[in-house]
Design a protein around this motif. Structure first.
Motif, PDB file in Angstrom:
ATOM      1  N   SER A  89      37.078  35.925  15.439  1.00 26.45           N
ATOM      2  CA  SER A  89      38.318  35.274  15.843  1.00 26.45           C
ATOM      3  C   SER A  89      39.437  36.305  15.800  1.00 26.45           C
ATOM      4  N   PRO A  90      40.572  36.031  16.459  1.00 27.05           N
ATOM      5  CA  PRO A  90      41.672  37.004  16.493  1.00 27.05           C
ATOM      6  C   PRO A  90      42.199  37.406  15.124  1.00 27.05           C
ATOM      7  N   SER A  91      42.024  36.556  14.120  1.00 26.71           N
ATOM      8  CA  SER A  91      42.535  36.862  12.785  1.00 26.71           C
ATOM      9  C   SER A  91      41.562  37.677  11.939  1.00 26.71           C
TER      10      SER A  91
ATOM     11  N   ALA B 148      41.375  35.969  26.273  1.00 27.96           N
ATOM     12  CA  ALA B 148      42.148  37.200  26.464  1.00 27.96           C
ATOM     13  C   ALA B 148      43.496  37.098  25.772  1.00 27.96           C
ATOM     14  N   SER B 149      44.177  35.980  25.982  1.00 31.08           N
ATOM     15  CA  SER B 149      45.493  35.803  25.384  1.00 31.08           C
ATOM     16  C   SER B 149      45.407  35.665  23.871  1.00 31.08           C
ATOM     17  N   ASP B 150      44.387  34.952  23.394  1.00 28.11           N
ATOM     18  CA  ASP B 150      44.218  34.761  21.947  1.00 28.11           C
ATOM     19  C   ASP B 150      44.000  36.094  21.235  1.00 28.11           C
ATOM     20  N   PHE B 151      43.089  36.907  21.766  1.00 26.84           N
ATOM     21  CA  PHE B 151      42.768  38.172  21.106  1.00 26.84           C
ATOM     22  C   PHE B 151      43.832  39.237  21.342  1.00 26.84           C
ATOM     23  N   ALA B 152      44.622  39.077  22.396  1.00 28.40           N
ATOM     24  CA  ALA B 152      45.653  40.074  22.698  1.00 28.40           C
ATOM     25  C   ALA B 152      46.762  40.095  21.658  1.00 28.40           C
ATOM     26  N   VAL B 153      46.882  39.033  20.867  1.00 30.72           N
ATOM     27  CA  VAL B 153      47.920  39.025  19.830  1.00 30.72           C
ATOM     28  C   VAL B 153      47.533  39.916  18.647  1.00 30.72           C
ATOM     29  N   ASN B 154      46.252  40.288  18.568  1.00 32.63           N
ATOM     30  CA  ASN B 154      45.809  41.177  17.501  1.00 32.63           C
ATOM     31  C   ASN B 154      46.183  42.615  17.868  1.00 32.63           C
ATOM     32  N   PRO B 155      47.010  43.273  17.050  1.00 35.37           N
ATOM     33  CA  PRO B 155      47.471  44.627  17.392  1.00 35.37           C
ATOM     34  C   PRO B 155      46.343  45.627  17.635  1.00 35.37           C
ATOM     35  N   LEU B 156      45.225  45.475  16.917  1.00 37.75           N
ATOM     36  CA  LEU B 156      44.119  46.416  17.087  1.00 37.75           C
ATOM     37  C   LEU B 156      43.537  46.351  18.492  1.00 37.75           C
ATOM     38  N   VAL B 157      43.487  45.137  19.057  1.00 36.60           N
ATOM     39  CA  VAL B 157      42.965  44.968  20.409  1.00 36.60           C
ATOM     40  C   VAL B 157      43.881  45.659  21.408  1.00 36.60           C
ATOM     41  N   ARG B 158      45.171  45.436  21.264  1.00 39.61           N
ATOM     42  CA  ARG B 158      46.122  46.020  22.203  1.00 39.61           C
ATOM     43  C   ARG B 158      46.135  47.549  22.089  1.00 39.61           C
ATOM     44  N   LEU B 159      46.095  48.054  20.875  1.00 36.25           N
ATOM     45  CA  LEU B 159      46.102  49.504  20.685  1.00 36.25           C
ATOM     46  C   LEU B 159      44.852  50.146  21.284  1.00 36.25           C
ATOM     47  N   LYS B 160      43.708  49.499  21.092  1.00 35.64           N
ATOM     48  CA  LYS B 160      42.450  50.010  21.624  1.00 35.64           C
ATOM     49  C   LYS B 160      42.491  50.065  23.146  1.00 35.64           C
ATOM     50  N   LEU B 161      42.890  48.956  23.768  1.00 36.12           N
ATOM     51  CA  LEU B 161      42.880  48.901  25.226  1.00 36.12           C
ATOM     52  C   LEU B 161      43.984  49.761  25.842  1.00 36.12           C
TER      53      LEU B 161
ATOM     54  N   ILE C 116      49.138  27.444  31.585  1.00 31.79           N
ATOM     55  CA  ILE C 116      50.089  28.507  31.885  1.00 31.79           C
ATOM     56  C   ILE C 116      51.257  28.477  30.911  1.00 31.79           C
ATOM     57  N   ARG C 117      51.696  27.282  30.547  1.00 21.98           N
ATOM     58  CA  ARG C 117      52.788  27.173  29.572  1.00 21.98           C
ATOM     59  C   ARG C 117      52.405  27.832  28.256  1.00 21.98           C
ATOM     60  N   LEU C 118      51.182  27.549  27.789  1.00 24.69           N
ATOM     61  CA  LEU C 118      50.712  28.132  26.533  1.00 24.69           C
ATOM     62  C   LEU C 118      50.558  29.648  26.663  1.00 24.69           C
ATOM     63  N   ARG C 119      50.056  30.094  27.815  1.00 28.41           N
ATOM     64  CA  ARG C 119      49.876  31.531  28.037  1.00 28.41           C
ATOM     65  C   ARG C 119      51.232  32.241  28.052  1.00 28.41           C
ATOM     66  N   ASP C 120      52.201  31.629  28.716  1.00 30.60           N
ATOM     67  CA  ASP C 120      53.551  32.203  28.740  1.00 30.60           C
ATOM     68  C   ASP C 120      54.110  32.340  27.333  1.00 30.60           C
ATOM     69  N   GLU C 121      53.915  31.302  26.541  1.00 35.15           N
ATOM     70  CA  GLU C 121      54.449  31.296  25.178  1.00 35.15           C
ATOM     71  C   GLU C 121      53.805  32.384  24.339  1.00 35.15           C
ATOM     72  N   GLN C 122      52.472  32.497  24.436  1.00 35.66           N
ATOM     73  CA  GLN C 122      51.772  33.529  23.672  1.00 35.66           C
ATOM     74  C   GLN C 122      52.201  34.924  24.114  1.00 35.66           C
ATOM     75  N   ASP C 123      52.280  35.127  25.423  1.00 35.15           N
ATOM     76  CA  ASP C 123      52.594  36.454  25.957  1.00 35.15           C
ATOM     77  C   ASP C 123      54.007  36.901  25.616  1.00 35.15           C
ATOM     78  N   SER C 124      54.953  35.970  25.650  1.00 37.04           N
ATOM     79  CA  SER C 124      56.352  36.342  25.449  1.00 37.04           C
ATOM     80  C   SER C 124      56.753  36.421  23.979  1.00 37.04           C
ATOM     81  N   LYS C 125      55.994  35.746  23.097  1.00 37.90           N
ATOM     82  CA  LYS C 125      56.391  35.688  21.687  1.00 37.90           C
ATOM     83  C   LYS C 125      55.581  36.590  20.769  1.00 37.90           C
ATOM     84  N   ARG C 126      54.547  37.259  21.303  1.00 34.55           N
ATOM     85  CA  ARG C 126      53.763  38.121  20.419  1.00 34.55           C
ATOM     86  C   ARG C 126      54.629  39.279  19.938  1.00 34.55           C
TER      87      ARG C 126
END
Length: 223
Positions: free
Chosen positions: A51-53, A92-105, A170-180
């Motif tokens: 899981s992302p956590s 994709a959106s769930d795991f993208a909030v994990n900094p390690l995933v973003r740094l790796k990619l 899309i609403r949930l995706r927008d919220e996750q993407d903009s608030k991470r």
């Protein structure tokens, strides 16, 4: 061959992937779909019952991407259409909030593009992945239009969802993407924002190509 990097960012349903592919084709550049990479990694990590956590360090160390003539391979397997499902988008959106995933990619994406000629689309390309891109575009559209586009896309793929269900996704995706906390979705300071709500894909592609050509001619003339 001189490096040329074009960053195209925007929220879900803004049309960035379709536009980026056509811009790349028209300008005879390579195309890199970073969203596909996040979807593939989300599916991969989920398949490992993570899981992302969780601590994702070990699993991420096992990930290798290979780019060849427009195709992406994850650990030797070519990315297939299953990454385009609604579930893959959520992972994709769930795991993208994990900094390690973003740094790796981010590291992988930079390495793929280094010294090359690429059109790259995503959500943090101009701000984080390729801050030195010669051209930065941020595509947007009204919420209703973005929902209609995604609904049409899913219908073509045989996915039966209502307008309300897609709107909530899309609403949930927008919220996750903009608030991470790491690399939130936003235009780069030097990005050109294009509202695609009332424009055809051909009009948007031409507008971006014109921007790129003007920028390149300006650089050549040192204006």
């Amino acid at each position: 061959m001189k490096e040329l990097l074009i960053a195209i960012d925007g929220p879900a349903g803004s049309g960035k992937s379709s536009v980026a592919q056509l811009v790349a084709k028209k300008l005879k550049l390579n195309y890199l779909d970073t969203g596909a990479m996040y979807r593939a990694v989300g599916i991969y990590l989920h398949s490992k019952n993570l899981s992302p956590s969780d601590d994702l360090s070990k699993a991420l160390d096992e990930i290798e991407f290979f780019y060849n003539s427009g195709d992406l391979y994850l650990n030797g397997e070519k990315l297939k259409e299953q990454i385009r499902t609604a579930q893959a988008g959520k992972l994709a959106s769930d795991f993208a909030v994990n900094p390690l995933v973003r740094l790796k990619l981010t590291e992988i994406q930079r390495n793929i593009c280094k010294g090359g000629r690429f059109v790259v689309d995503g959500r943090d390309i101009g701000t984080v992945v390729l801050p030195n891109a010669q051209v930065k575009i941020f595509l947007t559209a009204s919420f209703e239009e973005r929902v209609r586009r995604r609904l049409k896309e899913l219908c073509h793929k045989g996915v039966d969802l209502t307008f309300e269900e897609v709107a909530e996704q899309i609403r949930l995706r927008d919220e996750q993407d903009s608030k991470r906390s790491l690399a939130p979705l936003r235009p780069a300071e030097d990005a050109i924002v294009i509202d695609t709500t009332d424009k055809s894909i051909e009009e948007v592609v031409q507008e971006i190509c014109d921007i790129v050509l003007r920028r390149m001619n300006c650089e050549n003339d040192r204006c």
